[in-house]
Enzyme design. Structure first.
Site: not given
Ligand code: NAD
Length: 382
Positions: A133, A155, A197, A238, A248, A252, A256, A259, A263, A278
Site C-alpha cells: 500500500r 503521476k 517538453e 512543473k 489535476e 494542472r 497537457n 498531449h 497520445h 513520446h
Molecule cells: N508521469 C508523468 O507525469 C509523465 C510525463 C511525461 C511522460 N511520461 C511517460 O514517460 C515515458 C517516456 O519517457 P522517456 O522519453 O524518458 O523514454 P524512456 O524511458 O523509454 O527512455 C528512452 C530511451 O533512452 C534510454 N535511456 C534513458 N536514459 C539514458 C541515458 N542517460 N543514456 C542512454 N540511454 C538512456 C532508455 O533505455 C530508452 O531506450 C512515456 O511512457 C510517457 O508516457 C510520464
C-alpha cells in the site's frame, strides 16, 4: 515562473527546486555529477535498504555508480531490470517489479529507486504506490523528458490496450535527483524529444522562456550551463503547477498542452519507438495545438508559425505527415482521442492558446470542429 529571475536556490553546488506539497513536500536536485552523491542524499532520508528499478541500457551505464554510492553510505540495494522501451509499461512488467520488490523484503521505511527515463519512472513509481500500500520512492531521471517532466508531480502508471497511462496512481517521490551529465549518453533523438517538453513550459505561460529557448536551445542540447538552467526552469514550472493542483482537478491540466493530439499519434504509431517517441509526438501535438488555435481565430498566425519554426529548427517533427508510416485518418485519430482520459462526458477537452505563453483549458470542443481541422492537416502542404 519568469525567465528574468535567477534559477532556483543553490544546494551544495546543485540547484534545488522545492515541490511544496505539505507533508508530501520534496526537493528536486539538479546538477552535473549528482549521481555520485545519491548515496548520501538517499541515506539522509533514513533508508537502509532499497531496490533499484532500471532498464538494461541505463543500468549498464549507471547502476554500478549508484550501487557504489549507496554502499558507501550503508544503504543496501537490489537491482530489478526491465527491457528498455514503452512495452515495459505493462501489466507483466508491473507484476515482475512488484514481486521482485517483495522478494527483496522492502518494507515501508525502505525505498524504491527509479533509475531511468519516463518508462522506468512511471513503472517503478506505480509499483512503489501499490506494494504494501505504498513504499517511498526516489526518482533518478536519466532522460531530458524525465528530468523536466515525468519524474516530478507523482503521476505513475502503465498502459492498457485501451490507451496510454490509463492504469495508475498518484504517488509523489520523496526526492528527485536529476544528474544532468547523464544526458551526455542519451541518443540525440531522445534528447531532442525531451526538449519538446521544455519548450512546452514556455508555450503554456512564459513567453520570455520560449524566447530564451529560441536563443539557447543549442546549449541545452549540447550540455552547457543552459541545460541546467532549462531543467531547473522547467522543474520550477512543473512544481508550481503541481503545488496548485496536485491531482489535476484544475489548471494542472495545462501541462497537457499538445498531449491530446500526442497520445492519439503515439497510438496511431503503435507505440513503436522506431516510428515515434513520446517527446516527438508532443512536438507534433504542440504545433497542432497552436495551428488549431489559429484556425479557431484564437491565436495569431505568427505565433503558430514561430512555434513550428522553432521545433523544426531543433529537428523535431511538427506535422502529421512527419510521422513515419502515417497516422491513420482524421476519423481514426478522433476515435483515439475519445479513448484518452482527458475526455469528460463525451466532449473533447483541449489545451488551446491565445498566443505564446497564453494557454488555457477549452472544454467541450465540438468533435466536428476537430474533425475538420484534422482533415485539413492531413492534406495541408508543408
Ligand atoms: N508521469 C508523468 O507525469 C509523465 C510525463 C511525461 C511522460 N511520461 C511517460 O514517460 C515515458 C517516456 O519517457 P522517456 O522519453 O524518458 O523514454 P524512456 O524511458 O523509454 O527512455 C528512452 C530511451 O533512452 C534510454 N535511456 C534513458 N536514459 C539514458 C541515458 N542517460 N543514456 C542512454 N540511454 C538512456 C532508455 O533505455 C530508452 O531506450 C512515456 O511512457 C510517457 O508516457 C510520464
Amino acid at each position: 515562473m519568469t525567465s528574468d529571475s535567477p534559477p532556483a536556490a543553490a544546494h551544495g553546488g546543485a540547484i534545488r527546486v522545492p515541490v511544496p506539497l505539505g507533508e508530501r513536500a520534496y526537493d528536486i536536485l539538479i546538477g552535473r555529477g549528482l549521481l555520485a552523491e545519491a548515496g548520501a542524499l538517499i541515506a539522509s532520508l533514513g533508508a537502509r535498504r532499497s531496490v533499484i528499478v532500471s532498464d538494461e541500457t541505463v543500468a549498464s551505464l549507471y547502476a554500478d555508480r549508484l550501487i557504489a554510492s549507496l554502499a558507501e553510505r550503508g544503504v543496501g540495494s537490489t537491482m530489478i531490470m526491465v527491457p528498455p522501451g514503452e512495452a515495459s509499461k505493462s501489466y507483466e512488467s508491473l507484476a515482475h517489479v512488484c514481486d521482485a520488490v517483495l522478494a527483496a523484503r522492502i518494507e515501508r521505511g525502505d525505498l524504491v529507486i527509479a533509475l531511468g527515463g519516463g518508462v522506468v519512472g512511471d513503472l517503478a513509481g506505480f509499483a512503489a504506490a501499490i506494494v504494501r500500500r505504498g513504499v517511498r520512492l526516489v526518482q533518478i531521471p536519466t532522460t531530458l523528458l524525465a528530468q523536466v517532466d515525468s519524474s516530478v508531480g507523482g503521476k505513475t502508471g502503465i498502459n492498457s490496450r485501451h490507451g496510454k497511462n490509463l492504469v495508475g496512481a498518484f504517488h509523489q517521490p520523496s526526492l528527485v535527483i536529476a544528474d544532468t551529465s547523464a544526458l551526455d549518453t542519451l541518443a540525440p533523438r531522445e534528447l531532442k524529444a525531451g526538449y519538446a517538453e521544455v519548450v512546452k513550459y514556455g508555450l503554456i505561460d512564459d513567453a520570455a522562456f520560449f524566447a530564451w529557448c529560441e536563443d539557447n536551445w543549442f546549449g541545452v542540447l549540447s550540455g552547457g550551463e543552459e541545460r541546467d538552467f532549462a531543467v531547473a526552469r522547467s522543474c520550477e514550472a512543473k512544481a508550481a503547477a503541481v503545488a496548485r493542483d496536485e491531482r489535476e482537478d484544475g489548471d494542472r491540466a495545462l501541462l497537457n498542452l499538445g498531449h491530446t493530439f500526442a497520445h492519439a499519434l503515439e497510438r496511431a504509431a503503435g507505440y513503436d519507438a522506431a516510428r515515434l517517441v513520446h517527446g516527438e509526438a508532443v512536438a507534433v501535438g504542440l504545433a497542432l495545438a497552436f495551428r488549431f488555435s489559429e484556425r479557431l481565430g484564437l491565436c495569431p498566425r505568427q505565433d503558430a508559425n514561430r512555434v513550428e519554426d522553432h521545433l523544426n529548427e531543433v529537428g523535431l517533427p511538427t506535422r502529421l505527415q512527419d510521422v513515419p508510416g502515417g497516422c491513420g485518418s482524421a476519423e481514426w485519430l478522433l476515435d483515439a482521442m475519445a479513448q484518452d482520459k482527458k475526455v469528460k462526458d463525451g466532449a473533447l477537452t483541449f489545451i488551446l492558446a491565445r498566443g505564446i505563453g497564453q494557454s488555457f483549458i477549452a472544454r467541450a470542443v465540438p468533435t466536428d470542429t476537430v474533425r475538420k481541422f484534422l482533415v485539413g492537416e492531413f492534406y495541408a502542404p508543408r
